[in-house]
Design an enzyme around this catalytic site. Sequence first.
Site, short mmCIF file in Angstrom:
data_model
loop_
_atom_site.label_atom_id
_atom_site.label_comp_id
_atom_site.label_asym_id
_atom_site.label_seq_id
_atom_site.Cartn_x
_atom_site.Cartn_y
_atom_site.Cartn_z
N SER A 90 -4.60 0.21 4.31
CA SER A 90 -3.91 0.16 3.78
C SER A 90 -4.28 1.60 2.89
O SER A 90 -4.91 2.68 3.00
CB SER A 90 -4.18 -0.47 1.25
OG SER A 90 -5.71 0.04 1.44
N LYS A 91 -2.83 1.74 2.04
CA LYS A 91 -2.35 3.86 2.32
C LYS A 91 -3.66 4.37 0.77
O LYS A 91 -3.55 5.03 0.90
CB LYS A 91 -1.12 3.20 1.30
CG LYS A 91 -0.06 5.24 1.01
CD LYS A 91 0.82 5.52 1.86
CE LYS A 91 1.22 6.99 1.67
NZ LYS A 91 0.21 7.50 2.67
N ARG A 92 -3.66 2.89 0.22
CA ARG A 92 -4.76 3.66 -1.49
C ARG A 92 -6.04 3.98 -0.39
O ARG A 92 -6.73 4.89 -1.40
CB ARG A 92 -5.22 1.87 -1.94
CG ARG A 92 -4.53 1.92 -3.51
CD ARG A 92 -4.39 0.76 -3.91
NE ARG A 92 -4.10 -0.05 -3.17
CZ ARG A 92 -4.60 -1.76 -2.87
NH1 ARG A 92 -6.78 -1.44 -3.25
NH2 ARG A 92 -3.89 -2.53 -2.47
N GLN A 93 -6.51 3.83 0.78
CA GLN A 93 -7.75 3.63 0.96
C GLN A 93 -7.70 4.96 2.32
O GLN A 93 -8.81 5.80 2.88
CB GLN A 93 -8.86 3.19 1.42
CG GLN A 93 -9.30 1.61 0.75
CD GLN A 93 -9.94 1.24 0.79
OE1 GLN A 93 -11.02 1.42 1.71
NE2 GLN A 93 -10.37 -0.13 0.23
N GLY A 94 -6.95 6.04 2.33
CA GLY A 94 -6.23 6.92 3.00
C GLY A 94 -4.91 6.46 3.54
O GLY A 94 -4.42 5.46 3.12
#
Length: 490
Positions: free
Chosen positions: A258-262
Site C-alpha cells: 500500500s501507498k502508506r508504506q512506500g
Amino acid sequence: MNVKTRFAPSPTGFLHIGGLRTAFYNYLFARKQGGKMVLRIEDTDQQRYVEGAIESLLRTLAITGIIYEEGPFSVNGTLEQRGDHGPYIQSQRLAIYQKHAKELVESGKAYYCFCSSDRLAQLRYQQEIAKMPTKYDRHCLSLSKEEITKRLEQGESYVIRLLVPEGETSFEDVIRGRITIANQEVDDQVLLKSDGFPTYHLAVVVDDHYMGITHIIRGEEWISSVPKHVLLYRAFGWELPVFAHVPLILNEDRSKLSKRQGDVAVEDYLAKGYLPEALLNFIALLGFNPKGNQEIYSVSELTEEFALEKINKSGAIFNREKLDWMNGMYIRQLPEETYLEYCQKFTLSDFGVSQEKLQRIYHVEKERLVRFDEIPSKIQEYLIIPEYDVALLVWKKSDVLDAKKHMEALLRMCTDFPEATWEDLPLIEKAIWQYIESNEIPSGNVLWPLRVALSGAQHSSSPFELLWVCGKEESLQRLQCALQKVAASS
Ligand code: GLU
C-alpha cells in the site's frame, strides 16, 4: 492452441506495481508460448475513471517495453484505433454487452429488475440486522412478461441480473487448484446497469470470449469473481479459458502493498531512477521462482523460464533493499552511453561546474550508485566540503603530527604531479601508493588524512577519486586548508 493473454487495466489511476507484474506475466507467458497479448482498457465504471490514466498507463508500459500485439494503441503510447482489432476500450463496445445481456434474458438465464436503489438499500439493511447474507431477493423474478413489457415501454429504469441456478460451481485454477462454491452463495449479479453500461463481470466474460483469450492471468483479488464468470460462460454456452490467479504483493509486515508504506505507482519508481529492466526483473521474481539462486535475469531468460506452474500460492514480500541491490547491478551493466544519458537526465542543474567534472563524478559513481535520483546529492558531496574537526584527520592510533607530516609530503608530491597524472585516475592511484610503499607507511596513516582533507567527511569516495574529480587546483587548496586547520589547533 493459439495462446492469447490479455492485460485489462481499469483507468482508475497510475499503473500499480502489481499491475505491472500482471502485465509482465501475461507478456512472458504469451511470448513463451508463441502467442499474443491483448491490451484492453476496462472503463465501464465511469465513476472511477481518472482523467489522464489511460495515457499514463500507456506511457509507463511503453517505457518498460512490455509490448501488446493487439489493442487500440501504438507502442509509443498514442491513441490509435485499429480497425481490425478493436478498439479494445470497453466503453466503446456497449452495444455488444447490451445485446448479450438481452440474449440471456431471452434464454431465461437472466432477468429484468426494476427495484429502486431505496428498496435495495432497505433490503440490505434488513438482511444485515438479521445477520443474513446480503443478496438480491429476486423480487422482480416473478414479474409477468406483460408487466415487464409495459414497464420497459414506459421507460422505467432497469438493470439485468444473472439468474444464478441451483447447484454448485467449480473451476480449476492453475495456481490454486480446484475451487468449488455453492451457488446459493452467489448473488444474482447485475450484468447490465441502468445507465446501459455493463458491469465488470459481463464485460470481462464477453470480451475474453470474443477476443479469443485462452489464459487469464491476473491478481488473486479477482478470484472471488470467477464463479460468477463461470456461470456466465455456461449461460452463454462458451468454453472456459484457463485461469491463473497470482498471489498478492505484500509489504514487509505482510499487509497488502500500500501507498502508506512506500510507493506503489510504477511511475514513482521510474522517477526515482529505478531502471525499467531492473523493475521488471524484480517484480517477475515476486511470486515466481525460476530455479536455483540466480537473481539477475534478462527478459529472454525470464521468458524461457516462465511457467504458470512455477508461480507460488502465497503472497510475495516487496523487499525494497533487494530492489535497490538489483537496480545497482543493472546500473553497473549499462553501456557507458546509456548510463551517461541517465546521469544527465537526473542531474537537474549544472551545479556551476564543468561538464568534464560532472563526467568524472558520473564515472566514479557508477560502481556504487543505487538509484539515479542520488546523482544530485553525490555531485554535492564533491563540490561542498563540510566544516570538520581536526581530530577527524587522524587515523586510528596515529596522531595529528603524523597526519600533518603526510599531508605536507602529499601536498609537495601532488604539486609536482605531471599534467598527465591529473588526467588519469589509475596514475594518481599509482603515485600515491608508491609514496606509501616506498616509505613503508601503514596505508591508513596516509590515505585517511588525505581523504578527509579532500572530502571533510567520515565517509566519502576514495582519496584517488577525490583527487581526480577535484583536479589539481581544488585538491591542493583543500590540502592546504587541512594543514591550516592543524596549524590553528596546535
Ligand atoms: N479491470 C481489472 C483491473 O482493473 C482487471 C480484471 C481482470 O483482469 O479480469 O485490474
